[in-house]
Design a protein around this motif. Structure first.
Motif, PDB file in Angstrom:
ATOM      1  N   UNK A   1     -25.686 -59.622  34.007  1.00  0.00           N
ATOM      2  CA  UNK A   1     -26.995 -59.064  34.364  1.00  0.00           C
ATOM      3  C   UNK A   1     -26.926 -57.552  34.601  1.00  0.00           C
ATOM      4  N   UNK A   2     -25.762 -57.066  35.028  1.00  0.00           N
ATOM      5  CA  UNK A   2     -25.616 -55.622  35.258  1.00  0.00           C
ATOM      6  C   UNK A   2     -25.348 -54.864  33.962  1.00  0.00           C
ATOM      7  N   UNK A   3     -24.496 -55.428  33.105  1.00  0.00           N
ATOM      8  CA  UNK A   3     -24.146 -54.752  31.860  1.00  0.00           C
ATOM      9  C   UNK A   3     -24.824 -55.450  30.689  1.00  0.00           C
ATOM     10  N   UNK A   4     -26.127 -55.286  30.619  1.00  0.00           N
ATOM     11  CA  UNK A   4     -26.902 -55.841  29.509  1.00  0.00           C
ATOM     12  C   UNK A   4     -26.737 -54.944  28.276  1.00  0.00           C
ATOM     13  N   UNK A   5     -27.023 -55.464  27.084  1.00  0.00           N
ATOM     14  CA  UNK A   5     -26.923 -54.621  25.875  1.00  0.00           C
ATOM     15  C   UNK A   5     -27.752 -53.345  25.960  1.00  0.00           C
ATOM     16  N   UNK A   6     -28.964 -53.442  26.562  1.00  0.00           N
ATOM     17  CA  UNK A   6     -29.806 -52.247  26.676  1.00  0.00           C
ATOM     18  C   UNK A   6     -29.142 -51.196  27.569  1.00  0.00           C
ATOM     19  N   UNK A   7     -28.547 -51.631  28.657  1.00  0.00           N
ATOM     20  CA  UNK A   7     -27.892 -50.671  29.548  1.00  0.00           C
ATOM     21  C   UNK A   7     -26.670 -50.045  28.887  1.00  0.00           C
ATOM     22  N   UNK A   8     -25.966 -50.816  28.085  1.00  0.00           N
ATOM     23  CA  UNK A   8     -24.817 -50.262  27.370  1.00  0.00           C
ATOM     24  C   UNK A   8     -25.268 -49.202  26.368  1.00  0.00           C
TER      25      UNK A   8
END
Length: 326
Positions: A143-150
């Motif tokens: 939940x913290x390292x979602x594809x969008x955040x990456x």
């Protein structure tokens, strides 16, 4: 402005535009530099083919479409950029003894070398954060390292590292170079070029120190703090096997950090405290700093990461099957 003043100005600008630098191979070994180029070629081949293979494996294997491997793909792209940035001038210096490089080409090479170097440090910081979340907060990892955040992290790294250097690099073509224009390496580095200028370089020196302190300093501090928290969490694990398993997931990243930062620190110390030492020392340290990390990173991750190792074995086995059918 008097006519002769305009002529003088035009003459000065044309001289500055036509300034060239001269690259250096291995002083004293010009007769055997074709043989010396062999290990350089091996490092470049390993770096480009190895990182390209890792990118191919991550792209084609959907089970590797996870945060850890996305960051590894960023590291491989950065390593390939570092190799490609130095490859043309190194090979033409050693193979063809073509040592002259135009001002604009030299500035462009400086930009890419230093930008990819900053990017590699930033990517290693992102990978340290990835390991911190995976070990210290595993339940919220996805939940913290979602594809969008990456993607946001990748875009931030590119913007952060690609926009800081033009401020000082655009000044270099305006400098006068009235003495030697022979560089210390077979590629262009900012600190090498500005010391040949017959001009006030204090802004470039101070700004360069700011970049080193703010970028490398912040990145290294972030990596250190991440591992401080990781070590604190690992020590709280009850079983010895659990501790070793948690630390093993960080082994590849720790090696990548060491093979980047140790040569970088060594090169800085040599430039700072051993200015009058043998040129061979300076050249060796600079080449280790720029050639070794791109070559060793794919080897380390291939050995230490089971999924990457299996992907390489699949590629090799498929080639064998293809050769058997031909």
């Amino acid at each position: 402005m008097a006519p002769w003043d305009s002529l003088r100005t035009g003459s000065n600008s044309s001289i500055r535009q036509s300034v060239s630098f001269y690259l250096t191979g291995i002083p004293g070994y010009e007769d055997v530099q074709h043989f010396i180029s062999i290990p350089f070629c091996v490092f470049y081949l390993i770096g480009i083919v190895g990182n390209g293979t890792i990118l191919h494996i991550i792209h084609t294997d959907e089970s590797l479409h996870e945060p850890m491997y996305y960051f590894l793909a960023m590291l491989s792209l950065t390593d390939m950029g570092m190799s490609v940035s130095t490859l043309p001038t190194v090979l033409k210096t050693f193979w063809f003894d073509a040592k002259e490089i135009a001002m604009n080409a030299c500035v462009a090479q400086m930009y890419f070398i230093h930008t990819f170097s900053l990017m590699e440090s930033a990517v290693l910081l992102a990978m340290a954060f990835d390991r911190y979340v995976a070990i210290c907060d595993p339940l919220r990892y996805s939940s913290k390292l979602t594809p969008h955040r990456i993607v946001y992290i990748a875009v931030f790294i590119v913007i952060r590292c690609s926009t800081v250097l033009p401020v000082i690099l655009v000044r270099i073509p305006t400098f006068s170079f009235c003495h030697s224009r022979v560089l210390s390496h077979s590629f262009c580095l900012h600190q090498d070029v500005i010391h040949l200028a017959c001009a006030d370089i204090s802004f470039n020196v101070l700004y360069g120190l700011f970049v080193v302190a703010f970028y490398w300093g912040v990145d290294s501090l972030g990596i250190f703090l991440s591992y401080a928290f990781i070590l604190h969490s690992v020590l709280r694990i009850a079983s010895q096997g659990g501790k070793l398993k948690a630390l093993n997931t960080c082994a590849s990243h720790i090696c990548a950090v060491l093979i980047l930062y140790v040569p970088m620190i060594g090169l800085s110390l040599v430039h700072r405290f051993a200015k009058h030492s043998s040129p061979i020392i300076h050249i060796t340290m600079a080449n280790i700093y720029l050639l070794v990390p791109p070559a060793l990173n794919p080897i380390i991750y291939s050995i230490k990461t089971k999924q990457i190792r299996q992907g390489i074995l699949r590629i090799l086995s498929s080639k064998r099957v293809g050769l058997a059918h031909t």
